[in-house]
Design a protein around this motif. Structure first.
Motif, PDB file in Angstrom:
ATOM      1  N   ASP A  40      11.994   1.525  -1.132  1.00 44.16           N
ATOM      2  CA  ASP A  40      13.302   0.972  -0.804  1.00 44.16           C
ATOM      3  C   ASP A  40      13.350   0.354   0.590  1.00 44.16           C
ATOM      4  O   ASP A  40      14.060  -0.626   0.808  1.00 44.16           O
ATOM      5  CB  ASP A  40      14.379   2.055  -0.908  1.00 44.16           C
ATOM      6  CG  ASP A  40      14.688   2.424  -2.356  1.00 44.16           C
ATOM      7  OD1 ASP A  40      14.365   1.623  -3.250  1.00 44.16           O
ATOM      8  OD2 ASP A  40      15.238   3.517  -2.583  1.00 44.16           O
ATOM      9  N   CYS A  41      12.598   0.926   1.522  1.00 45.13           N
ATOM     10  CA  CYS A  41      12.655   0.415   2.893  1.00 45.13           C
ATOM     11  C   CYS A  41      11.731  -0.768   3.132  1.00 45.13           C
ATOM     12  O   CYS A  41      12.028  -1.616   3.972  1.00 45.13           O
ATOM     13  CB  CYS A  41      12.288   1.528   3.875  1.00 45.13           C
ATOM     14  SG  CYS A  41      13.522   2.819   3.963  1.00 45.13           S
ATOM     15  N   ASP A  42      10.623  -0.813   2.418  1.00 45.48           N
ATOM     16  CA  ASP A  42       9.623  -1.825   2.733  1.00 45.48           C
ATOM     17  C   ASP A  42       9.494  -2.931   1.692  1.00 45.48           C
ATOM     18  O   ASP A  42       9.605  -4.107   2.010  1.00 45.48           O
ATOM     19  CB  ASP A  42       8.250  -1.165   2.930  1.00 45.48           C
ATOM     20  CG  ASP A  42       8.236  -0.220   4.110  1.00 45.48           C
ATOM     21  OD1 ASP A  42       8.945  -0.484   5.090  1.00 45.48           O
ATOM     22  OD2 ASP A  42       7.512   0.790   4.053  1.00 45.48           O
ATOM     23  N   LEU A  43       9.237  -2.566   0.444  1.00 45.28           N
ATOM     24  CA  LEU A  43       8.914  -3.590  -0.549  1.00 45.28           C
ATOM     25  C   LEU A  43      10.143  -4.167  -1.251  1.00 45.28           C
ATOM     26  O   LEU A  43      10.160  -5.351  -1.573  1.00 45.28           O
ATOM     27  CB  LEU A  43       7.926  -3.037  -1.575  1.00 45.28           C
ATOM     28  CG  LEU A  43       7.131  -4.080  -2.328  1.00 45.28           C
ATOM     29  CD1 LEU A  43       6.426  -5.031  -1.378  1.00 45.28           C
ATOM     30  CD2 LEU A  43       6.125  -3.441  -3.241  1.00 45.28           C
ATOM     31  N   ARG A  44      11.155  -3.351  -1.472  1.00 43.55           N
ATOM     32  CA  ARG A  44      12.344  -3.873  -2.164  1.00 43.55           C
ATOM     33  C   ARG A  44      13.006  -5.004  -1.385  1.00 43.55           C
ATOM     34  O   ARG A  44      13.385  -6.023  -1.994  1.00 43.55           O
ATOM     35  CB  ARG A  44      13.334  -2.755  -2.465  1.00 43.55           C
ATOM     36  CG  ARG A  44      14.476  -3.239  -3.356  1.00 43.55           C
ATOM     37  CD  ARG A  44      15.285  -2.094  -3.903  1.00 43.55           C
ATOM     38  NE  ARG A  44      15.816  -1.240  -2.878  1.00 43.55           N
ATOM     39  CZ  ARG A  44      17.097  -0.942  -2.747  1.00 43.55           C
ATOM     40  NH1 ARG A  44      17.981  -1.403  -3.601  1.00 43.55           N
ATOM     41  NH2 ARG A  44      17.506  -0.146  -1.793  1.00 43.55           N
ATOM     42  N   PRO A  45      13.165  -4.916  -0.051  1.00 45.39           N
ATOM     43  CA  PRO A  45      13.742  -6.067   0.667  1.00 45.39           C
ATOM     44  C   PRO A  45      12.921  -7.351   0.521  1.00 45.39           C
ATOM     45  O   PRO A  45      13.478  -8.454   0.462  1.00 45.39           O
ATOM     46  CB  PRO A  45      13.783  -5.596   2.128  1.00 45.39           C
ATOM     47  CG  PRO A  45      13.790  -4.114   2.051  1.00 45.39           C
ATOM     48  CD  PRO A  45      12.999  -3.766   0.841  1.00 45.39           C
ATOM     49  N   GLY A  64       7.068   6.595  -5.663  1.00 47.71           N
ATOM     50  CA  GLY A  64       7.560   5.241  -5.885  1.00 47.71           C
ATOM     51  C   GLY A  64       7.001   4.687  -7.177  1.00 47.71           C
ATOM     52  O   GLY A  64       6.277   5.370  -7.912  1.00 47.71           O
ATOM     53  N   PRO A  65       7.329   3.454  -7.485  1.00 43.38           N
ATOM     54  CA  PRO A  65       6.810   2.828  -8.703  1.00 43.38           C
ATOM     55  C   PRO A  65       5.277   2.801  -8.685  1.00 43.38           C
ATOM     56  O   PRO A  65       4.654   2.635  -7.649  1.00 43.38           O
ATOM     57  CB  PRO A  65       7.380   1.411  -8.653  1.00 43.38           C
ATOM     58  CG  PRO A  65       8.573   1.522  -7.767  1.00 43.38           C
ATOM     59  CD  PRO A  65       8.259   2.579  -6.781  1.00 43.38           C
ATOM     60  N   SER A  66       4.709   2.956  -9.838  1.00 43.94           N
ATOM     61  CA  SER A  66       3.247   2.999  -9.958  1.00 43.94           C
ATOM     62  C   SER A  66       2.651   1.606  -9.714  1.00 43.94           C
ATOM     63  O   SER A  66       3.352   0.594  -9.811  1.00 43.94           O
ATOM     64  CB  SER A  66       2.855   3.483 -11.348  1.00 43.94           C
ATOM     65  OG  SER A  66       3.214   2.504 -12.309  1.00 43.94           O
ATOM     66  N   PRO A  67       1.375   1.554  -9.445  1.00 45.29           N
ATOM     67  CA  PRO A  67       0.721   0.246  -9.303  1.00 45.29           C
ATOM     68  C   PRO A  67       0.836  -0.602 -10.571  1.00 45.29           C
ATOM     69  O   PRO A  67       0.916  -1.825 -10.490  1.00 45.29           O
ATOM     70  CB  PRO A  67      -0.735   0.606  -9.000  1.00 45.29           C
ATOM     71  CG  PRO A  67      -0.663   1.943  -8.350  1.00 45.29           C
ATOM     72  CD  PRO A  67       0.474   2.646  -9.029  1.00 45.29           C
ATOM     73  N   ALA A  68       0.859   0.042 -11.720  1.00 41.44           N
ATOM     74  CA  ALA A  68       1.024  -0.715 -12.976  1.00 41.44           C
ATOM     75  C   ALA A  68       2.393  -1.382 -13.018  1.00 41.44           C
ATOM     76  O   ALA A  68       2.530  -2.525 -13.476  1.00 41.44           O
ATOM     77  CB  ALA A  68       0.830   0.207 -14.167  1.00 41.44           C
ATOM     78  N   THR A  69       3.426  -0.672 -12.551  1.00 41.79           N
ATOM     79  CA  THR A  69       4.774  -1.253 -12.513  1.00 41.79           C
ATOM     80  C   THR A  69       4.820  -2.410 -11.528  1.00 41.79           C
ATOM     81  O   THR A  69       5.420  -3.452 -11.810  1.00 41.79           O
ATOM     82  CB  THR A  69       5.801  -0.173 -12.120  1.00 41.79           C
ATOM     83  OG1 THR A  69       5.705   0.913 -13.041  1.00 41.79           O
ATOM     84  CG2 THR A  69       7.205  -0.721 -12.132  1.00 41.79           C
ATOM     85  N   ALA A 114       0.822  -1.211   0.000  1.00 43.20           N
ATOM     86  CA  ALA A 114       0.000   0.000   0.000  1.00 43.20           C
ATOM     87  C   ALA A 114       0.857   1.263   0.000  1.00 43.20           C
ATOM     88  O   ALA A 114       0.525   2.247  -0.658  1.00 43.20           O
ATOM     89  CB  ALA A 114      -0.924  -0.011   1.214  1.00 43.20           C
ATOM     90  N   TRP A 115       1.959   1.243   0.730  1.00 47.25           N
ATOM     91  CA  TRP A 115       2.796   2.441   0.835  1.00 47.25           C
ATOM     92  C   TRP A 115       3.854   2.538  -0.257  1.00 47.25           C
ATOM     93  O   TRP A 115       4.487   3.598  -0.417  1.00 47.25           O
ATOM     94  CB  TRP A 115       3.496   2.466   2.195  1.00 47.25           C
ATOM     95  CG  TRP A 115       2.599   2.883   3.292  1.00 47.25           C
ATOM     96  CD1 TRP A 115       1.939   2.066   4.158  1.00 47.25           C
ATOM     97  CD2 TRP A 115       2.240   4.214   3.646  1.00 47.25           C
ATOM     98  NE1 TRP A 115       1.182   2.804   5.030  1.00 47.25           N
ATOM     99  CE2 TRP A 115       1.353   4.136   4.737  1.00 47.25           C
ATOM    100  CE3 TRP A 115       2.570   5.462   3.146  1.00 47.25           C
ATOM    101  CZ2 TRP A 115       0.809   5.253   5.335  1.00 47.25           C
ATOM    102  CZ3 TRP A 115       2.023   6.578   3.756  1.00 47.25           C
ATOM    103  CH2 TRP A 115       1.155   6.465   4.825  1.00 47.25           C
ATOM    104  N   SER A 116       4.067   1.487  -1.003  1.00 48.08           N
ATOM    105  CA  SER A 116       5.196   1.452  -1.945  1.00 48.08           C
ATOM    106  C   SER A 116       5.130   2.533  -3.021  1.00 48.08           C
ATOM    107  O   SER A 116       6.165   3.026  -3.462  1.00 48.08           O
ATOM    108  CB  SER A 116       5.305   0.076  -2.592  1.00 48.08           C
ATOM    109  OG  SER A 116       4.180  -0.159  -3.410  1.00 48.08           O
ATOM    110  N   SER A 117       3.958   2.927  -3.451  1.00 53.11           N
ATOM    111  CA  SER A 117       3.885   3.930  -4.517  1.00 53.11           C
ATOM    112  C   SER A 117       3.921   5.363  -3.978  1.00 53.11           C
ATOM    113  O   SER A 117       4.001   6.305  -4.755  1.00 53.11           O
ATOM    114  CB  SER A 117       2.617   3.730  -5.344  1.00 53.11           C
ATOM    115  OG  SER A 117       1.479   3.934  -4.544  1.00 53.11           O
TER     116      SER A 117
END
Length: 143
Positions: free
Chosen positions: A84-89, A127-132, A74-77
């Motif tokens: 970088d802190c949440d979804l990339r790991p 951050g990256p879009s939901p489509a990405t 939810a927070w990634s975009s």
């Protein structure tokens, strides 16, 4: 209709109590009317259906990390820092760090998951879009 009858009966009872015993009779009849009112209200509420509890928002998932994962998505975009802190790991754990991970995502999406990339401190850059994110998930599922 019942309300009118009950009110008239209560008034009549109070008047008779006052006529028979003055202030003491009025007091006794007032207590009697109050007790009868409380008992009738209690009886009518007892027969009514109990108040229903609010429906649960949804069934809790069977694995405890779901809430963390849902929040990360939810927070990634919102910002590159959140990505970088949440979804990339999480992506790095799923993909690994070898050359096959780069092949799974492809050259266009690999920079978003590259574990060698430094963490962004920019909380304003989106951050990256939901489509990405959907493209990344499609490639992970196709793996």
């Amino acid at each position: 209709m019942i309300t009118v009858v009950l009110t008239a009966t209560a008034a009549l009872l109070l008047a008779v109590g006052y006529a028979v015993g003055a202030a003491a009779g009025l007091f006794v009849c007032a207590v009697l009317v109050t007790v009868l009112t409380v008992l009738s209200v209690r009886a009518s509420l007892h027969g009514a259906a109990p108040p229903s509890a609010p429906a649960p928002a949804g069934r809790r998932p069977d694995f405890p990390g779901y809430d963390h994962l849902a929040a990360a998505v939810a927070w990634s975009s919102t910002s590159m820092h959140a990505w970088d802190c949440d979804l990339r790991p999480i992506l790095v754990r799923l993909l690994g760090t070898g050359p096959e991970a780069r092949e799974v995502l492809g050259a266009d999406l690999w920079p978003l998951a590259d574990p060698a990339r430094t963490r962004s401190g920019d909380r304003d850059a989106p951050g990256p879009s939901p489509a990405t994110l959907e493209k990344i998930l499609d490639r992970l599922e196709a793996r």
